[in-house]
Design a protein around this motif. Structure first.
Motif, PDB file in Angstrom:
ATOM      1  N   ILE A  43      -8.181  41.176  24.895  1.00 40.52           N
ATOM      2  CA  ILE A  43      -8.256  39.917  25.633  1.00 40.52           C
ATOM      3  C   ILE A  43      -7.362  38.908  24.910  1.00 40.52           C
ATOM      4  O   ILE A  43      -7.551  38.646  23.718  1.00 40.52           O
ATOM      5  N   SER A  44      -6.384  38.364  25.621  1.00 37.82           N
ATOM      6  CA  SER A  44      -5.553  37.296  25.053  1.00 37.82           C
ATOM      7  C   SER A  44      -6.113  35.964  25.525  1.00 37.82           C
ATOM      8  O   SER A  44      -6.183  35.695  26.724  1.00 37.82           O
ATOM      9  N   LEU A  45      -6.533  35.144  24.587  1.00 36.89           N
ATOM     10  CA  LEU A  45      -7.175  33.852  24.866  1.00 36.89           C
ATOM     11  C   LEU A  45      -6.272  32.730  24.392  1.00 36.89           C
ATOM     12  O   LEU A  45      -5.871  32.692  23.230  1.00 36.89           O
ATOM     13  N   THR A  46      -5.952  31.810  25.292  1.00 38.78           N
ATOM     14  CA  THR A  46      -5.142  30.657  24.920  1.00 38.78           C
ATOM     15  C   THR A  46      -5.995  29.396  24.978  1.00 38.78           C
ATOM     16  O   THR A  46      -6.856  29.243  25.846  1.00 38.78           O
TER      17      THR A  46
ATOM     18  N   GLU B 116     -10.654  43.833  21.497  1.00 39.42           N
ATOM     19  CA  GLU B 116      -9.729  43.123  20.605  1.00 39.42           C
ATOM     20  C   GLU B 116      -9.469  41.734  21.165  1.00 39.42           C
ATOM     21  O   GLU B 116      -9.161  41.584  22.348  1.00 39.42           O
ATOM     22  N   LEU B 117      -9.597  40.725  20.331  1.00 39.19           N
ATOM     23  CA  LEU B 117      -9.430  39.334  20.768  1.00 39.19           C
ATOM     24  C   LEU B 117      -8.190  38.751  20.106  1.00 39.19           C
ATOM     25  O   LEU B 117      -8.104  38.664  18.873  1.00 39.19           O
ATOM     26  N   ALA B 118      -7.218  38.358  20.913  1.00 40.01           N
ATOM     27  CA  ALA B 118      -5.992  37.738  20.417  1.00 40.01           C
ATOM     28  C   ALA B 118      -5.994  36.277  20.830  1.00 40.01           C
ATOM     29  O   ALA B 118      -5.899  35.961  22.026  1.00 40.01           O
ATOM     30  N   VAL B 119      -6.118  35.366  19.874  1.00 48.03           N
ATOM     31  CA  VAL B 119      -6.250  33.939  20.154  1.00 48.03           C
ATOM     32  C   VAL B 119      -4.950  33.226  19.812  1.00 48.03           C
ATOM     33  O   VAL B 119      -4.382  33.422  18.733  1.00 48.03           O
ATOM     34  N   SER B 120      -4.476  32.397  20.732  1.00 46.90           N
ATOM     35  CA  SER B 120      -3.290  31.579  20.468  1.00 46.90           C
ATOM     36  C   SER B 120      -3.629  30.128  20.739  1.00 46.90           C
ATOM     37  O   SER B 120      -4.378  29.813  21.669  1.00 46.90           O
TER      38      SER B 120
ATOM     39  N   GLU C 141      -1.830  26.433  21.371  1.00 49.93           N
ATOM     40  CA  GLU C 141      -0.598  25.744  21.704  1.00 49.93           C
ATOM     41  C   GLU C 141      -0.922  24.287  22.022  1.00 49.93           C
ATOM     42  O   GLU C 141      -2.061  23.947  22.361  1.00 49.93           O
ATOM     43  N   THR C 142       0.101  23.418  21.914  1.00 52.59           N
ATOM     44  CA  THR C 142      -0.088  22.037  22.337  1.00 52.59           C
ATOM     45  C   THR C 142      -0.446  21.990  23.816  1.00 52.59           C
ATOM     46  O   THR C 142      -1.338  21.273  24.245  1.00 52.59           O
ATOM     47  N   GLU C 143       0.244  22.761  24.626  1.00 58.27           N
ATOM     48  CA  GLU C 143      -0.105  22.949  26.030  1.00 58.27           C
ATOM     49  C   GLU C 143      -0.445  24.427  26.187  1.00 58.27           C
ATOM     50  O   GLU C 143       0.349  25.291  25.838  1.00 58.27           O
ATOM     51  N   VAL C 144      -1.632  24.714  26.722  1.00 59.75           N
ATOM     52  CA  VAL C 144      -2.078  26.099  26.794  1.00 59.75           C
ATOM     53  C   VAL C 144      -1.157  26.907  27.694  1.00 59.75           C
ATOM     54  O   VAL C 144      -0.552  26.397  28.628  1.00 59.75           O
TER      55      VAL C 144
ATOM     56  N   VAL D 245      -7.163  34.772  29.453  1.00 62.42           N
ATOM     57  CA  VAL D 245      -8.275  33.831  29.513  1.00 62.42           C
ATOM     58  C   VAL D 245      -7.842  32.542  28.827  1.00 62.42           C
ATOM     59  O   VAL D 245      -7.121  32.574  27.830  1.00 62.42           O
ATOM     60  N   ALA D 246      -8.282  31.414  29.390  1.00 57.44           N
ATOM     61  CA  ALA D 246      -7.958  30.121  28.800  1.00 57.44           C
ATOM     62  C   ALA D 246      -9.236  29.331  28.556  1.00 57.44           C
ATOM     63  O   ALA D 246     -10.165  29.366  29.359  1.00 57.44           O
ATOM     64  N   LEU D 247      -9.277  28.643  27.424  1.00 58.45           N
ATOM     65  CA  LEU D 247     -10.339  27.695  27.108  1.00 58.45           C
ATOM     66  C   LEU D 247      -9.663  26.336  27.089  1.00 58.45           C
ATOM     67  O   LEU D 247      -8.907  26.023  26.170  1.00 58.45           O
ATOM     68  N   ARG D 248      -9.895  25.543  28.137  1.00 53.09           N
ATOM     69  CA  ARG D 248      -9.103  24.338  28.341  1.00 53.09           C
ATOM     70  C   ARG D 248      -9.961  23.083  28.341  1.00 53.09           C
ATOM     71  O   ARG D 248     -11.112  23.090  28.755  1.00 53.09           O
ATOM     72  N   LEU D 249      -9.340  22.015  27.893  1.00 56.27           N
ATOM     73  CA  LEU D 249      -9.953  20.688  27.889  1.00 56.27           C
ATOM     74  C   LEU D 249      -9.339  19.918  29.045  1.00 56.27           C
ATOM     75  O   LEU D 249      -8.235  19.373  28.940  1.00 56.27           O
ATOM     76  N   THR D 250     -10.039  19.882  30.187  1.00 51.39           N
ATOM     77  CA  THR D 250      -9.458  19.301  31.387  1.00 51.39           C
ATOM     78  C   THR D 250     -10.551  18.932  32.386  1.00 51.39           C
ATOM     79  O   THR D 250     -11.670  19.447  32.323  1.00 51.39           O
ATOM     80  N   ASN D 251     -10.217  18.062  33.313  1.00 50.52           N
ATOM     81  CA  ASN D 251     -11.090  17.758  34.444  1.00 50.52           C
ATOM     82  C   ASN D 251     -10.561  18.341  35.744  1.00 50.52           C
ATOM     83  O   ASN D 251     -11.201  18.218  36.788  1.00 50.52           O
TER      84      ASN D 251
END
Length: 292
Positions: free
Chosen positions: A93-96, A120-124, A126-129, A139-145
Motif C-alpha cells: 500500500i502506497s500512502l501519501t 507492506e506500507l510505503a509512506v511518502s 509531500e508539501t502537496e500530496v 491511499v491518501a491521508l489528507r487535511l482538507t474540507n
C-alpha cells in the motif's frame, strides 16, 4: 511509436526544461532531447520549442499531450481495476500524506503493520500530496474540507486551527497585528488563514512562509512568530499560548482511495483500522526528541 514514448513529452511539459525532465525520468538530458526529436519525426511536426531558458509545447505538442494524459489515465484505471480484485491481506500500500498527519497517526500505522505483517506500507510525505488518479499513490491521508469527488473515503478526524505564539514572544502586551506573523504556503491552509487574517488582523505582516502545520509548529515553538496551528496539537505545548480563543478555521482529516480499490482487501483493512482507531492512541507530538 510506443505509448511510453509520450512520457517524455509529458515530463518536458511539466518540467519546462530538458534537464529537469531528465531528472524527473531518471535519465539523461540527451535522451530526453533524442526522444523529442524522434516523436517530432514520427508526427512530422514540431512539438516543442525553446523560449528563453525553457521549453514550451507548440499547438501540436499540446494536442499530443492531451492524448498522452488520456492514455496514462486509462492505463492507471486499468491497473486500479485489476488491483481492486485482490482479496489477499498482503502486498503493498502506497500512502501519501503531509508530515503532521503521518506523525499524528504513526502509532496507529505501527499497530496496523503489527496486525497485518504481510502488508507492506510505503509512506511518502509531500508539501502537496500525490495524485491518486494517476496512481502516484493508492491511499491518501489528507487535511482538507473538499476531497475529490471521484475518490472513495471517510473523514476520520478534524483539526481546528487557532492562533498560537511562544509565551516569551507574546508576553509584552503588543496587539496581534504588531506581532511577527507566520503564514502557510500550501493551498488549503494558506487560503483559510489568509482569509481570517484579512478580517481580523488586516495590518499584520507575514515574515515567513511554511509549507505544513508541522513546520509551522516548529517555527512557532522557536519564537519566530505567531501563526495558526491545530488546537488538538498546539494545546499540548506548555510554551505556547493561544492568542485567539475562537478557531480561525477547521480542516477535516480524510482517508481517501480510488473507487476501484474500495474492495481491495489490504486497502479495506487499512480503512477499517484507521476509522476504528481510538483517538486516545493518537498522542500529541513530541518534537524535542526528534530535533525538529
Amino acid at each position: 511509436m510506443q505509448a511510453g514514448d509520450l512520457t517524455f513529452l509529458v515530463a518536458l511539459a511539466e518540467a519546462r526544461t530538458f534537464s529537469a525532465a531528465a531528472r524527473r525520468l531518471d535519465t539523461s538530458h540527451t535522451t530526453v532531447a533524442r526522444k523529442l526529436r524522434l516523436l517530432e519525426r514520427y508526427f512530422g511536426t514540431r512539438l516543442a520549442e525553446r523560449v528563453g531558458d525553457g521549453v514550451v509545447l507548440t499547438q501540436a505538442g499540446e494536442e499530443a499531450l492531451k492524448s498522452a494524459d488520456r492514455i496514462a489515465e486509462e492505463l492507471a484505471s486499468l491497473e486500479r481495476r485489476v488491483a481492486g480484485r485482490d482479496s489477499s491481506l498482503s502486498g503493498r500500500i502506497s500512502l501519501t500524506s503531509v508530515d503532521i498527519l503521518v506523525w499524528r497517526y504513526m502509532p496507529l500505522l505501527s499497530q496496523f503493520r503489527s496486525r497485518f505483517p504481510d502488508i507492506e506500507l510505503a509512506v511518502s510525505t509531500e508539501t502537496e500530496v500525490l495524485s491518486l488518479s494517476r496512481r502516484d499513490a493508492e491511499v491518501a491521508l489528507r487535511l482538507t474540507n473538499s476531497p475529490e469527488g471521484y475518490l472513495f473515503g471517510h473523514e476520520i478526524g478534524r483539526f481546528n486551527f487557532a492562533v498560537f505564539g511562544h509565551r516569551e514572544l507574546t508576553s509584552d502586551g503588543r496587539p496581534l497585528d504588531a506581532l511577527p506573523w507566520l503564514e502557510y504556503s500550501s493551498r488549503d491552509c494558506r487560503e483559510r488563514s489568509a482569509e481570517w487574517k484579512k478580517r481580523h488582523v488586516p495590518k499584520a505582516v507575514s515574515s515567513c512562509y511554511l509549507p505544513t502545520p508541522l513546520m509551522m509548529l516548529a517555527a512557532v515553538r522557536s519564537g519566530m512568530g505567531v501563526g495558526a496551528l491545530p488546537v488538538e496539537i498546539a494545546a499540548q505545548e506548555p510554551d505556547l499560548a493561544c492568542l485567539v480563543p475562537e478557531p480561525c478555521f477547521s480542516l477535516g482529516v480524510w482517508l481517501l482511495a480510488p473507487e476501484e480499490l474500495r474492495q481491495t482487501a489490504r486497502v479495506r483493512a487499512l480503512f477499517d483500522f484507521l476509522r476504528s482507531g481510538d483517538s486516545e492512541h493518537v498522542p500529541s507530538l513530541d518534537l524535542t526528541a526528534t530535533g525538529v
